[in-house]
Design a protein around this motif. Structure first.
Motif, PDB file in Angstrom:
ATOM      1  N   GLU A 165       9.572 -23.916  34.701  1.00 50.53           N
ATOM      2  CA  GLU A 165       8.814 -23.408  33.552  1.00 50.53           C
ATOM      3  C   GLU A 165       8.908 -21.889  33.471  1.00 50.53           C
ATOM      4  OE1 GLU A 165       5.136 -26.316  32.449  1.00 50.53           O
ATOM      5  OE2 GLU A 165       4.921 -25.134  34.280  1.00 50.53           O
ATOM      6  N   VAL A 166       8.789 -21.235  34.625  1.00 51.97           N
ATOM      7  CA  VAL A 166       8.887 -19.773  34.650  1.00 51.97           C
ATOM      8  C   VAL A 166      10.285 -19.328  34.234  1.00 51.97           C
ATOM      9  CG1 VAL A 166       8.870 -17.748  36.162  1.00 51.97           C
ATOM     10  CG2 VAL A 166       7.071 -19.483  36.368  1.00 51.97           C
ATOM     11  N   PHE A 167      11.302 -19.972  34.791  1.00 52.03           N
ATOM     12  CA  PHE A 167      12.687 -19.644  34.446  1.00 52.03           C
ATOM     13  C   PHE A 167      12.917 -19.769  32.941  1.00 52.03           C
ATOM     14  CE2 PHE A 167      17.004 -21.790  34.014  1.00 52.03           C
ATOM     15  CZ  PHE A 167      17.686 -20.601  33.813  1.00 52.03           C
ATOM     16  N   VAL A 168      12.488 -20.875  32.340  1.00 55.11           N
ATOM     17  CA  VAL A 168      12.712 -21.118  30.914  1.00 55.11           C
ATOM     18  C   VAL A 168      11.893 -20.145  30.060  1.00 55.11           C
ATOM     19  CG1 VAL A 168      12.301 -22.777  29.053  1.00 55.11           C
ATOM     20  CG2 VAL A 168      13.429 -23.515  31.159  1.00 55.11           C
ATOM     21  N   ALA A 216       4.302 -15.124  38.418  1.00 61.20           N
ATOM     22  CA  ALA A 216       5.532 -15.491  37.718  1.00 61.20           C
ATOM     23  C   ALA A 216       6.745 -14.868  38.397  1.00 61.20           C
ATOM     24  CB  ALA A 216       5.457 -15.052  36.256  1.00 61.20           C
ATOM     25  N   SER A 217       6.607 -13.590  38.801  1.00 58.95           N
ATOM     26  CA  SER A 217       7.703 -12.911  39.482  1.00 58.95           C
ATOM     27  C   SER A 217       8.042 -13.599  40.798  1.00 58.95           C
ATOM     28  CB  SER A 217       7.328 -11.449  39.722  1.00 58.95           C
ATOM     29  OG  SER A 217       8.351 -10.780  40.423  1.00 58.95           O
ATOM     30  N   LEU A 248       9.132 -10.448  31.654  1.00 59.25           N
ATOM     31  CA  LEU A 248       8.307 -11.141  32.641  1.00 59.25           C
ATOM     32  C   LEU A 248       6.844 -11.207  32.223  1.00 59.25           C
ATOM     33  CD1 LEU A 248       8.177 -12.487  35.429  1.00 59.25           C
ATOM     34  CD2 LEU A 248       7.818 -10.208  36.413  1.00 59.25           C
ATOM     35  N   THR A 249       6.323 -10.117  31.678  1.00 59.46           N
ATOM     36  CA  THR A 249       4.920 -10.081  31.289  1.00 59.46           C
ATOM     37  C   THR A 249       4.614 -11.087  30.190  1.00 59.46           C
ATOM     38  OG1 THR A 249       4.780  -7.737  31.884  1.00 59.46           O
ATOM     39  CG2 THR A 249       3.063  -8.605  30.435  1.00 59.46           C
ATOM     40  N   ARG A 250       5.465 -11.120  29.152  1.00 56.83           N
ATOM     41  CA  ARG A 250       5.236 -12.066  28.052  1.00 56.83           C
ATOM     42  C   ARG A 250       5.381 -13.508  28.530  1.00 56.83           C
ATOM     43  NH1 ARG A 250       8.297  -8.224  25.033  1.00 56.83           N
ATOM     44  NH2 ARG A 250      10.144  -9.556  25.136  1.00 56.83           N
ATOM     45  N   LEU A 252       2.554 -18.708  29.987  1.00 55.67           N
ATOM     46  CA  LEU A 252       2.240 -19.760  30.953  1.00 55.67           C
ATOM     47  C   LEU A 252       0.843 -19.609  31.554  1.00 55.67           C
ATOM     48  CD1 LEU A 252       5.670 -19.856  32.821  1.00 55.67           C
ATOM     49  CD2 LEU A 252       4.823 -21.498  31.131  1.00 55.67           C
ATOM     50  N   ALA A 253       0.088 -18.609  31.074  1.00 53.70           N
ATOM     51  CA  ALA A 253      -1.258 -18.346  31.593  1.00 53.70           C
ATOM     52  C   ALA A 253      -1.217 -18.090  33.101  1.00 53.70           C
ATOM     53  CB  ALA A 253      -2.209 -19.499  31.266  1.00 53.70           C
TER      54      ALA A 253
END
Length: 296
Positions: free
Chosen positions: A9-12, A34-35, A20-22, A27-28
């Motif tokens: 999900e993070v990759f997509v 996420a990083s 990265l921030t957006r 994804l909340a």
């Protein structure tokens, strides 16, 4: 399994947002979470999926090759989740449609779809052909309904239904009194047209082959209704899909012009990325559209 659905999900999400921030906001998640998720995915398999360009993360060649598979796996996971919830013969669906289709055909299709699958989530985005194609290619839309001719190696293009453009004017326009309109009449007219990149404009340009350099295009507008209002205000003549003009012709607020020797027929299409996982919702929507076209 050495990867998680959350990592995918993070990759997509980063592939969509290129930031990265957006992606984390989408994804909340926190930016650091996420990083970390992306770094873990890359380190587990010893690869790099993005090129870091300032604050922007751009898919590299490896990332571009893996993205369709990640999109498909996530779509299958969502489909499976809906099946577990026991109400998703058709799950969430994001449909894109060009302006003429979106404003005059898609709403009826949505009503039929929601009647059949009242618990399913359905979103419709309306834009011109170029924008819809880009978003289907970018996996932002599940299915596109478009007017323009198209050939792309990554897209499956399905013939949907036939359509026809019509040249029209105000009932008091001098051309409205003529039984037919000649090429010279077309050259002398002031035209109000859709913008470049729209399927309607593409079909118009094809129909006017050989005349285009001589035409006076006074106004270009992105919205069908704006073109109709401009023609009603006697600012020029227009050319739009019959889908959008039938009511106005019946009311007598606009007059169709007969243009012999010019082919204004065209085809409407359904498009889907070839590597897009066909969920129950996508299949249900495609079947509904094709059934509707057979009834026309």
């Amino acid at each position: 399994m050495r990867y998680s659905l959350r990592q995918l999900e993070v990759f997509v999400a980063i592939a969509h947002q290129q930031n990265l921030t957006r992606a984390a906001d989408e994804l909340a998640m926190s930016q650091s979470a996420a990083s970390s998720s992306l770094k873990e995915l890359e380190s587990q398999f010893g690869l790099q999926l993005f090129d870091r360009i300032g604050k922007r993360l751009q898919l590299n060649e490896q990332g571009r090759l893996l993205r369709p598979q990640a999109e498909a796996l996530l779509a299958q996971a969502r489909d499976f989740e809906q099946s577990l919830l026991q109400h998703a013969e058709a799950g969430p669906l994001n449909v894109g449609a060009t302006l003429s289709i979106g404003n005059y055909l898609a709403v009826g299709l949505m009503a039929q779809y929601m009647e059949r699958y009242p618990k399913a989530s359905l979103q419709l985005d309306v834009a011109n052909t170029r924008n819809i194609v880009e978003r289907v290619l970018n996996f932002e839309l599940d299915v596109g309904l478009i007017e323009g001719e198209l050939n792309h190696p990554d897209l499956e293009i399905l013939h949907w239904r036939k359509d026809e453009l019509a040249v029209f004017c105000h009932p008091d326009h001098p051309l409205a009194q003529q039984p037919t309109v000649s090429d010279d009449d077309l050259r002398q007219a002031r035209w109000i047209l859709r913008e470049a990149g729209s399927g309607t404009r593409q079909a118009f340009d094809r129909a006017m082959s050989g005349l285009l350099p001589d035409l006076t295009i006074a106004i270009e507008l992105q919205h069908t209704e704006a073109i109709k209002r401009a023609v009603e205000a006697q600012l020029g003549i227009g050319c739009l899909s019959m889908i959008t003009l039938t009511d106005a012709f019946n009311r007598g607020s606009l007059k169709r012009l007969q243009v012999p020797g010019r082919d204004f027929s065209r085809q409407l299409y359904l498009i889907i990325h070839k590597q897009k996982y066909r969920s129950a919702g996508i299949n249900a929507w495609l079947n509904l559209c094709l059934q509707q076209s057979e009834a026309v």
